[in-house]
Enzyme design. Structure first.
Site, PDB file in Angstrom:
ATOM      1  N   ARG A  34      65.357  37.866  30.255  1.00 53.74           N
ATOM      2  CA  ARG A  34      64.619  37.819  28.976  1.00 53.74           C
ATOM      3  C   ARG A  34      63.644  38.996  28.867  1.00 53.74           C
ATOM      4  NH1 ARG A  34      59.603  33.701  29.684  1.00 53.74           N
ATOM      5  NH2 ARG A  34      59.526  33.716  31.948  1.00 53.74           N
TER       6      ARG A  34
ATOM      7  N   SER B  64      57.446  33.875  25.158  1.00 55.02           N
ATOM      8  CA  SER B  64      58.395  33.445  26.188  1.00 55.02           C
ATOM      9  C   SER B  64      59.744  34.152  26.079  1.00 55.02           C
ATOM     10  CB  SER B  64      58.622  31.938  26.091  1.00 55.02           C
ATOM     11  OG  SER B  64      57.409  31.246  26.283  1.00 55.02           O
TER      12      SER B  64
ATOM     13  N   GLU C 117      63.592  26.114  13.677  1.00 58.80           N
ATOM     14  CA  GLU C 117      64.748  26.902  14.114  1.00 58.80           C
ATOM     15  C   GLU C 117      65.831  26.983  13.043  1.00 58.80           C
ATOM     16  OE1 GLU C 117      63.302  24.480  15.798  1.00 58.80           O
ATOM     17  OE2 GLU C 117      62.364  25.556  17.461  1.00 58.80           O
TER      18      GLU C 117
ATOM     19  N   PHE D   8      66.825  24.964  21.882  1.00 56.87           N
ATOM     20  CA  PHE D   8      66.334  24.783  20.509  1.00 56.87           C
ATOM     21  C   PHE D   8      67.121  25.651  19.529  1.00 56.87           C
ATOM     22  CE2 PHE D   8      62.252  24.360  23.075  1.00 56.87           C
ATOM     23  CZ  PHE D   8      62.480  23.021  23.325  1.00 56.87           C
TER      24      PHE D   8
ATOM     25  N   HIS E 259      65.703  31.134  28.440  1.00 56.91           N
ATOM     26  CA  HIS E 259      65.603  29.831  29.102  1.00 56.91           C
ATOM     27  C   HIS E 259      66.928  29.071  29.140  1.00 56.91           C
ATOM     28  CE1 HIS E 259      61.499  31.031  28.507  1.00 56.91           C
ATOM     29  NE2 HIS E 259      61.043  30.006  29.181  1.00 56.91           N
TER      30      HIS E 259
ATOM     31  N   GLN F 127      64.079  20.956  27.873  1.00 51.62           N
ATOM     32  CA  GLN F 127      64.008  22.403  27.642  1.00 51.62           C
ATOM     33  C   GLN F 127      65.128  23.163  28.361  1.00 51.62           C
ATOM     34  OE1 GLN F 127      60.598  22.814  26.025  1.00 51.62           O
ATOM     35  NE2 GLN F 127      60.954  20.623  26.207  1.00 51.62           N
TER      36      GLN F 127
END
Lengths: 272, 341
Positions: B12, B39, B60, B85, B111, B123
């Protein structure tokens, strides 16, 4: 194109006739909402919107999204008579190989600004387009037509909150508030009122109109262009099945095609 | 001895750095994020190019729709959030506003997998690759490290059409110094004849360690980096089947619908061979440190070694096997083991 109010009324009548004929020929479709939105579409495509059928990808064009994609028969009729394609193909609605898909499909008609049919999507796509137009310093406007039942989708309110907070002044949402959805009256399924109040609370400039009063429709849509610093919500109070007595105000006609005999009666009422 | 790797940045982070680079050279690159930009590392882009950065808040579905509209108007939107998400909450919009009209949207999640650790299963994304592979027209890639992630992000920007890249939270082993990673290809990292290990994401480094351990026992494993799940490099898989005759597929994803599934599908069609999956079984994981979770849920090089020995034994023998001993322990008791359904 800038037709007079009387000429626009004639266009709306033509749209209604086409929609009934197309849906009857297809044997399936959504007559109720196709008839309720006809006056709004006539005003947009024949007077209010900046567009050029000879140059469908003109960068300066206004963008129109039919978020209530099931109302596409009337949209196809308006676009055909505006010059985007030959009205002779209107009876091919929903037939294999026809560009006139059951719900709007950009793959077949690039002049459609969005592929829709899953309710709730159009306003977000319109916001993305409106952002891009601002980045490109275009003064073109984005018009998104929503169904009232569609406003039960959560995404509509994510998008509404966003457009209001970002003061998206190049965006107009038009709600075809015909008070009916597939299963029943909207107020019996999940009431929306105060609908204008919801948009107003999210920082939209709200105009409530009779969606079948052509002069009022044109005035509201043209006024929405002049509003600065806020997106505009036009809550157009309409009648499902407008123009066909036995379809008016009956939720049964949301998603059922008329039989041949019913279509003949409907067209007779529409002066055919 | 198995090889050791230097720890490099998370994929990321590589994404965030490359976005800034792209922003400088291409004014059409825009970014949408849903309140996770610190993040997902898109915040750096937002700081450099505030007028081309749209933080939509925790919404989203709206984010993906906006990305579709931006792409429609000639922009190249990168759309980011956590994998669970972005993909799960934005799925209808990924379908209607991106895949169906074939809009030029770059969907880059962070993630992915269970290695996010302590935040727990809500998550952790173990379904995203499967969901994205079913959307017609999407390219789906899972980079292993910084260098590969950077190349794939640049490639995504240059590609005309929708792309999904899955990046991860933890710092990961440096597998590559650089290089080119075209869509639709695999990268062969080791040659071998006894079996082929196909892996992607952080399982690539584990596959290389497993290769070393197997070599000490006289088993030679070909190692393929399956960074591009779709379109799959069917030619490399078929050749590996004909030349090695057995497979282990390792990925940080559900058993169903990810790299393991598409490789098995390819083998069944072109060159059948026994296959074992090293993956997340039909269960959600839990909170814990990334390393603890990878060990508990069976995603380390030692698990690949065990699977490799099993699949080599099956070569030439019956291709149907009993559930591995103890495998059911991995699933919670209320959930059926995949071999029982």
């Amino acid at each position: 194109m800038s037709l007079t109010i009387d000429e626009l009324k004639a266009k709306a009548l033509q749209i209604r006739r086409d929609a009934i004929g197309m849906i009857a020929a297809a044997g399936s479709g959504h007559p109720g909402g196709s008839l309720s939105e006809a006056d709004l579409l006539a005003a947009l495509w024949f007077r209010v919107m900046k567009h050029d059928p000879k140059n469908p990808q003109w960068a300066g064009r206004d963008r129109f999204i039919l978020s209530k994609g099931h109302g596409c028969p009337s949209l196809y009729s308006a676009m055909a008579h505006a010059g985007y394609f030959d009205p002779a193909i209107l009876p091919t609605l929903r037939k294999l190989g026809s560009p006139l898909q059951g719900h709007p499909d950009r793959r077949f008609i690039p002049a459609l600004e969005a592929s829709t049919g899953s309710l709730g999507n159009g306003l977000s796509i319109g916001i993305g387009i409106a952002h891009a137009l601002k980045l490109d310093r275009s003064d073109a406007r984005v018009w998104v037509m929503l169904g009232d039942g569609e406003c039960q989708e959560g995404q509509v309110w994510e998008a509404s909150m966003y457009a209001g907070a970002h003061r998206m002044e190049n965006l107009t949402a038009i709600v075809d508030y015909n008070k009916k959805q597939l299963d029943d009256m909207v107020k019996h399924i999940l009431p929306l009122d105060p609908l204008g109040g919801k948009f107003a609370a999210m920082n939209w400039h709200v105009l409530e109109i009779d969606g079948h009063n052509m002069a009022m429709v044109v005035e509201a849509l043209e006024e929405s262009r002049k509003v600065k610093g806020r997106p505009v919500a036009v809550i157009a109070h309409t009648i499902t099945g407008k123009g066909v007595s036995f379809m008016e105000n009956d939720p049964k006609w949301h998603g059922v095609a008329p039989t041949k005999e019913e279509a003949t009666r409907a067209l007779a009422e529409l002066g055919v | 001895m198995v090889r050791e790797f230097t720890l490099g940045p998370a994929t990321r982070e590589a994404y965030g750095a490359t976005l800034v680079e792209l922003g400088k050279t291409n004014p059409n690159v825009v970014v949408v994020d849903a309140d996770l930009s610190k993040s997902t590392y898109t915040a750096k882009f937002g700081k450099e190019f505030p007028d081309r950065f749209f933080n939509v808040g925790i919404a989203e579905a709206n984010m993906v729709g906006i990305a579709g509209g931006l792409a429609h108007s000639g922009k190249i939107p990168f759309c980011s959030s956590f994998a669970c998400f972005l993909v799960n909450k934005g799925y209808d919009q990924l379908r209607i506003a991106v895949a169906y009209p074939r809009e030029n949207v770059k969907v880059v999640s962070s993630h992915g997998g269970i290695s996010i650790g302590e935040d727990g299963p809500s998550q952790q994304s173990i379904e995203d690759v499967a969901l994205m592979c079913t959307l017609p027209g999407f390219v789906v890639c899972v980079p292993a490290d910084e260098a590969q992630a950077k190349d794939l992000v640049r490639r995504a920007a240059a590609h005309q059409g929708p792309v999904y890249l899955r990046t991860g939270r933890p710092k990961v082993a440096k597998v590559y110094d650089g290089g080119e990673f075209p869509f639709g290809k695999m990268r062969q990292l080791e040659e071998g004849t006894d079996l082929t290990i196909v892996a992607n994401g952080l399982m690539v480094a584990e596959a290389l360690k497993a290769h070393d351990a197997l070599k000490e026992e006289g088993i030679t494993a070909r190692v393929l980096d399956g960074y591009c799940v779709k379109p799959l490099d069917a030619e490399a898989v078929t050749r590996a089947s004909l030349e090695t005759g057995a497979f282990v597929v390792a990925e940080e994803h559900s058993r169903f619908g990810g790299l393991g599934s598409v490789v098995a599908q390819c083998l069944a069609q072109h060159a059948p061979a026994p296959i074992e999956q090293v993956c997340v079984e039909d269960t959600y994981a839990e909170s814990g440190s990334p390393q603890q979770l990878l060990e508990k849920y069976g995603l380390t090089w030692t698990h690949i070694v065990t699977a490799a020995k099993r699949v080599v034994q099956r070569k030439g023998g019956p291709t149907r096997r009993e559930p591995p001993a103890g495998a059911a322990d991995k699933a919670t008791e209320s959930e059926p083991h995949p071999f029982e359904v």
